[in-house]
Design a protein around this motif. Structure first.
Motif, PDB file in Angstrom:
ATOM      1  N   ASN A 181      19.768  14.175  -5.617  1.00 18.01           N
ATOM      2  CA  ASN A 181      19.272  15.432  -6.389  1.00 18.01           C
ATOM      3  C   ASN A 181      18.407  15.089  -7.364  1.00 18.01           C
ATOM      4  O   ASN A 181      18.067  16.091  -8.347  1.00 18.01           O
ATOM      5  CB  ASN A 181      20.579  16.059  -7.017  1.00 18.01           C
ATOM      6  N   LYS A 182      17.500  14.192  -7.251  1.00 23.32           N
ATOM      7  CA  LYS A 182      16.418  13.875  -8.151  1.00 23.32           C
ATOM      8  C   LYS A 182      15.305  13.961  -7.549  1.00 23.32           C
ATOM      9  O   LYS A 182      15.183  13.464  -6.404  1.00 23.32           O
ATOM     10  CB  LYS A 182      16.522  12.597  -8.815  1.00 23.32           C
ATOM     11  N   LYS A 183      14.176  14.668  -7.965  1.00 20.61           N
ATOM     12  CA  LYS A 183      12.849  14.764  -7.498  1.00 20.61           C
ATOM     13  C   LYS A 183      11.985  13.779  -7.762  1.00 20.61           C
ATOM     14  O   LYS A 183      12.027  13.340  -9.041  1.00 20.61           O
ATOM     15  CB  LYS A 183      12.433  16.056  -7.989  1.00 20.61           C
ATOM     16  N   ILE A 184      11.130  13.509  -6.729  1.00 24.73           N
ATOM     17  CA  ILE A 184      10.238  12.575  -6.839  1.00 24.73           C
ATOM     18  C   ILE A 184       8.996  13.224  -7.541  1.00 24.73           C
ATOM     19  O   ILE A 184       8.393  14.136  -7.113  1.00 24.73           O
ATOM     20  CB  ILE A 184       9.449  11.808  -5.667  1.00 24.73           C
ATOM     21  N   LYS A 185       8.632  12.974  -8.713  1.00 29.44           N
ATOM     22  CA  LYS A 185       7.343  13.423  -9.636  1.00 29.44           C
ATOM     23  C   LYS A 185       6.301  13.076  -9.037  1.00 29.44           C
ATOM     24  O   LYS A 185       5.165  14.056  -9.253  1.00 29.44           O
ATOM     25  CB  LYS A 185       7.716  13.044 -11.231  1.00 29.44           C
ATOM     26  N   GLU A 186       5.803  11.637  -8.755  1.00 26.06           N
ATOM     27  CA  GLU A 186       4.835  11.312  -8.341  1.00 26.06           C
ATOM     28  C   GLU A 186       4.708  10.156  -7.452  1.00 26.06           C
ATOM     29  O   GLU A 186       5.906   9.425  -7.550  1.00 26.06           O
ATOM     30  CB  GLU A 186       3.859  10.799  -9.666  1.00 26.06           C
ATOM     31  N   ALA A 187       3.688  10.201  -6.631  1.00 21.67           N
ATOM     32  CA  ALA A 187       3.724   8.743  -5.836  1.00 21.67           C
ATOM     33  C   ALA A 187       2.276   8.208  -5.657  1.00 21.67           C
ATOM     34  O   ALA A 187       1.365   8.852  -5.854  1.00 21.67           O
ATOM     35  CB  ALA A 187       4.491   9.321  -4.384  1.00 21.67           C
ATOM     36  N   ALA A 188       2.284   7.039  -5.439  1.00 22.75           N
ATOM     37  CA  ALA A 188       1.112   6.089  -5.515  1.00 22.75           C
ATOM     38  C   ALA A 188       1.133   5.125  -4.713  1.00 22.75           C
ATOM     39  O   ALA A 188       2.197   4.612  -4.191  1.00 22.75           O
ATOM     40  CB  ALA A 188       0.731   5.742  -6.868  1.00 22.75           C
ATOM     41  N   ARG A 189      -0.254   4.540  -4.080  1.00 26.14           N
ATOM     42  CA  ARG A 189      -0.304   3.292  -3.344  1.00 26.14           C
ATOM     43  C   ARG A 189      -1.043   2.503  -4.125  1.00 26.14           C
ATOM     44  O   ARG A 189      -2.270   2.913  -4.578  1.00 26.14           O
ATOM     45  CB  ARG A 189      -1.089   3.797  -1.873  1.00 26.14           C
ATOM     46  N   ILE A 190      -0.545   1.091  -4.195  1.00 21.65           N
ATOM     47  CA  ILE A 190      -1.156   0.348  -4.986  1.00 21.65           C
ATOM     48  C   ILE A 190      -1.327  -0.884  -4.330  1.00 21.65           C
ATOM     49  O   ILE A 190      -0.835  -1.322  -3.423  1.00 21.65           O
ATOM     50  CB  ILE A 190      -0.101  -0.219  -6.211  1.00 21.65           C
ATOM     51  N   THR A 191      -2.810  -1.208  -4.337  1.00 20.91           N
ATOM     52  CA  THR A 191      -3.364  -2.505  -3.571  1.00 20.91           C
ATOM     53  C   THR A 191      -3.677  -3.473  -4.838  1.00 20.91           C
ATOM     54  O   THR A 191      -4.533  -3.264  -5.961  1.00 20.91           O
ATOM     55  CB  THR A 191      -4.514  -2.122  -2.968  1.00 20.91           C
ATOM     56  N   ASP A 192      -3.269  -4.696  -4.859  1.00 19.91           N
ATOM     57  CA  ASP A 192      -3.571  -5.813  -5.700  1.00 19.91           C
ATOM     58  C   ASP A 192      -4.664  -6.466  -5.357  1.00 19.91           C
ATOM     59  O   ASP A 192      -5.327  -6.100  -4.428  1.00 19.91           O
ATOM     60  CB  ASP A 192      -2.439  -6.768  -5.744  1.00 19.91           C
ATOM     61  N   ALA A 193      -5.161  -7.490  -6.153  1.00 21.45           N
ATOM     62  CA  ALA A 193      -6.391  -8.410  -6.006  1.00 21.45           C
ATOM     63  C   ALA A 193      -6.349  -9.116  -4.713  1.00 21.45           C
ATOM     64  O   ALA A 193      -7.707  -9.428  -4.223  1.00 21.45           O
ATOM     65  CB  ALA A 193      -6.569  -9.109  -6.959  1.00 21.45           C
TER      66      ALA A 193
END
Length: 142
Positions: free
Chosen positions: A101-113
């Motif tokens: 019952n919790k909403k995902i506020k934001e999502a992101a794709r992260i690419t490291d060095a």
């Protein structure tokens, strides 16, 4: 029990990594120039300092981006906002099970060095990090 202890430790240590807004004048020229080489034409950049590193946040089109650079201007990671639907299926299943019952506020794709891709989902005031397959890695207090 191990999971709870690990989560508490991650949250404790991540609280020390609080970012502070800085003006563009405070950013070393080497950092600014290397950022502009990799992201030409970015005029409206917001800068933050995270420990000894610098984070540049900007919008390209309608998508939010950020780039983390070390004091020499080397890119440590890039982050791109994505829709929740673009998170790996295993990550979505984990969130639904663990944060009912919790909403995902934001999502992101992260690419490291090194080119390693991870995913981030913000639920409540916690960022959940998942690998490319959607396996839970860690939590970071927001």
């Amino acid at each position: 029990m191990k999971h709870s202890i690990l989560t508490c430790l991650v949250l404790l240590f991540s609280s020390f990594a609080i970012a502070q807004r800085v003006s563009e004048k405070e950013i070393p020229n080497s950092v600014k120039s290397k950022f502009l080489i990799s992201h030409p034409g970015q005029a409206h950049v917001k800068w933050e300092k995270e420990k000894e590193n610098y984070e540049a946040s900007f919008t390209s089109g309608k998508t939010k981006h950020s780039t983390l650079l070390d004091p020499n201007g080397n890119i440590l990671e890039t982050e791109e906002e994505i829709s929740v639907k673009q998170l790996p299926a295993n990550a979505l299943a984990y969130i639904q099970k663990t944060y009912k019952n919790k909403k995902i506020k934001e999502a992101a794709r992260i690419t490291d060095a090194h080119g390693t891709v991870t995913f981030e989902a913000q639920v409540t005031s916690i960022d959940l990090i998942f690998d490319k397959q959607g396996t839970y890695i860690k939590s970071i207090a927001d």
